[in-house]
Design an enzyme around this catalytic site. Structure first.
Site, PDB file in Angstrom:
ATOM      1  N   LYS A   1       0.744  -1.242   0.110  1.00 25.86           N
ATOM      2  CA  LYS A   1      -0.083  -0.260  -0.253  1.00 25.86           C
ATOM      3  C   LYS A   1       0.130   1.117   0.289  1.00 25.86           C
ATOM      4  O   LYS A   1       0.523   2.311  -0.342  1.00 25.86           O
ATOM      5  CB  LYS A   1      -1.502  -0.587   1.497  1.00 25.86           C
ATOM      6  CG  LYS A   1      -1.738  -1.058   1.518  1.00 25.86           C
ATOM      7  CD  LYS A   1      -2.985  -0.369   2.201  1.00 25.86           C
ATOM      8  CE  LYS A   1      -2.560  -0.970   3.767  1.00 25.86           C
ATOM      9  NZ  LYS A   1      -1.093  -2.376   3.895  1.00 25.86           N
TER      10      LYS A   1
ATOM     11  N   ARG B   1      -9.558   1.687   9.854  1.00 22.49           N
ATOM     12  CA  ARG B   1      -9.608  -0.124  10.315  1.00 22.49           C
ATOM     13  C   ARG B   1      -9.879  -0.673  10.837  1.00 22.49           C
ATOM     14  O   ARG B   1     -10.248  -2.159  11.076  1.00 22.49           O
ATOM     15  CB  ARG B   1      -8.090   0.434  11.567  1.00 22.49           C
ATOM     16  CG  ARG B   1      -6.609   0.560  11.403  1.00 22.49           C
ATOM     17  CD  ARG B   1      -5.790   0.289  12.068  1.00 22.49           C
ATOM     18  NE  ARG B   1      -4.409   0.841  12.147  1.00 22.49           N
ATOM     19  CZ  ARG B   1      -3.614   0.428  11.444  1.00 22.49           C
ATOM     20  NH1 ARG B   1      -3.483  -0.519  11.364  1.00 22.49           N
ATOM     21  NH2 ARG B   1      -2.548   1.775  11.313  1.00 22.49           N
TER      22      ARG B   1
ATOM     23  N   ARG C   1      12.801  -8.376   2.383  1.00 23.49           N
ATOM     24  CA  ARG C   1      13.259  -7.785   2.936  1.00 23.49           C
ATOM     25  C   ARG C   1      14.241  -7.589   4.239  1.00 23.49           C
ATOM     26  O   ARG C   1      15.067  -7.064   4.024  1.00 23.49           O
ATOM     27  CB  ARG C   1      11.706  -7.057   3.485  1.00 23.49           C
ATOM     28  CG  ARG C   1      12.084  -5.128   3.545  1.00 23.49           C
ATOM     29  CD  ARG C   1      10.766  -4.835   3.669  1.00 23.49           C
ATOM     30  NE  ARG C   1      10.062  -4.337   4.405  1.00 23.49           N
ATOM     31  CZ  ARG C   1       8.819  -4.421   4.753  1.00 23.49           C
ATOM     32  NH1 ARG C   1       7.833  -3.671   3.813  1.00 23.49           N
ATOM     33  NH2 ARG C   1       7.931  -4.366   5.597  1.00 23.49           N
TER      34      ARG C   1
ATOM     35  N   ARG D   1      13.598  -3.322  10.295  1.00 21.00           N
ATOM     36  CA  ARG D   1      12.038  -2.507  11.156  1.00 21.00           C
ATOM     37  C   ARG D   1      12.064  -3.592  11.367  1.00 21.00           C
ATOM     38  O   ARG D   1      11.898  -5.221  11.593  1.00 21.00           O
ATOM     39  CB  ARG D   1      11.089  -2.468   9.755  1.00 21.00           C
ATOM     40  CG  ARG D   1      11.007  -1.716   8.957  1.00 21.00           C
ATOM     41  CD  ARG D   1      10.385  -1.025   7.867  1.00 21.00           C
ATOM     42  NE  ARG D   1       9.228  -1.519   8.010  1.00 21.00           N
ATOM     43  CZ  ARG D   1       7.632  -1.487   7.348  1.00 21.00           C
ATOM     44  NH1 ARG D   1       8.253  -0.928   5.839  1.00 21.00           N
ATOM     45  NH2 ARG D   1       7.058  -2.066   7.273  1.00 21.00           N
TER      46      ARG D   1
ATOM     47  N   ARG E   1       0.479  -9.702  12.914  1.00 25.66           N
ATOM     48  CA  ARG E   1       0.140  -8.038  12.435  1.00 25.66           C
ATOM     49  C   ARG E   1      -0.810  -8.451  11.754  1.00 25.66           C
ATOM     50  O   ARG E   1      -1.820  -7.930  11.677  1.00 25.66           O
ATOM     51  CB  ARG E   1       1.436  -7.302  12.134  1.00 25.66           C
ATOM     52  CG  ARG E   1       1.610  -6.309  12.657  1.00 25.66           C
ATOM     53  CD  ARG E   1       2.881  -5.979  12.631  1.00 25.66           C
ATOM     54  NE  ARG E   1       2.243  -4.735  11.560  1.00 25.66           N
ATOM     55  CZ  ARG E   1       2.810  -4.507  10.383  1.00 25.66           C
ATOM     56  NH1 ARG E   1       4.166  -4.008  10.335  1.00 25.66           N
ATOM     57  NH2 ARG E   1       2.226  -2.728   9.963  1.00 25.66           N
TER      58      ARG E   1
END
Length: 197
Positions: A13, A88, A127, A139, A150
């Site tokens: 996104k 959300r 990643r 991250r 998540r």
């Protein structure tokens, strides 16, 4: 042009929002960024948000929608915006609808990124590996266990938004697993289709 991008973490996104911003001269609105900016600017709603966060609580939907309402009045948002990470929940979607109605605005489209969740986990691992190899920080959410948590949270809270927007005839789906340029092409086709409705 006013858009919402829906999809789980890692679906792409953010990448597509950046392309929409460049191509259409709209702004990307991330609620996290807006909250921090409102707190830093000391706006009335920012001060409310700060008090809640300082107390270690989650910022209410009313405060978040108030921050979005203030932000979309700024000159750079007059051409439109793309919301990333908001709404959300159904309650947030309903509050957003009411706020936009009050401003005599409406969303043009909701773009949902359909993805293979296991392949997404693989993307996240890749990643993280690439960041490590390049000597960059990884991250903290680029950890497969954190990422799976998540995804579960997304399914529990946000997945209900698809039927909500489908019932309003606003939902357009794209294959989030396709190459980045193909996803962009599919989004542009969805926007054109939405503008004909």
């Amino acid at each position: 042009m006013r858009l919402i991008l829906l999809g789980p973490p890692g679906a792409g996104k953010g990448t597509q929002a950046e392309r929409l911003v460049r191509k259409h001269g709209i702004v990307q609105l991330s609620t996290g960024d807006m909250l921090r900016a409102a707190v830093d600017a000391g706006t009335e709603i920012g001060l409310k948000a700060k008090a809640v966060m300082d107390a270690g609580q989650l910022v209410s939907d009313e405060i978040v929608v108030g921050i979005v309402a203030d932000r979309i009045e700024e000159p750079d948002a007059h051409n439109g915006f793309v919301l990333d990470g908001f709404p959300r929940t159904i309650a947030q979607a309903e509050a957003l609808d009411r706020m936009l109605d009050d401003k005599r605005m409406q969303l043009d489209a909701v773009i949902e990124f359909q993805v293979d969740e296991e392949a997404l986990v693989g993307r996240i691992v890749k990643r993280a590996d690439e960041a490590k190899a390049a000597g960059k920080p990884v991250r903290k959410d680029d950890n497969p266990d954190v990422f799976r948590r998540r995804l579960q949270e997304f399914r529990a809270m946000t997945a209900a938004l698809s039927p909500y927007y489908r019932a309003r005839g606003m939902l357009h789906t794209v294959d989030g697993m396709a190459p980045i340029d193909s996803v962009e092409t599919a989004i542009e086709a969805a926007i054109r289709q939405a503008s004909k409705v």
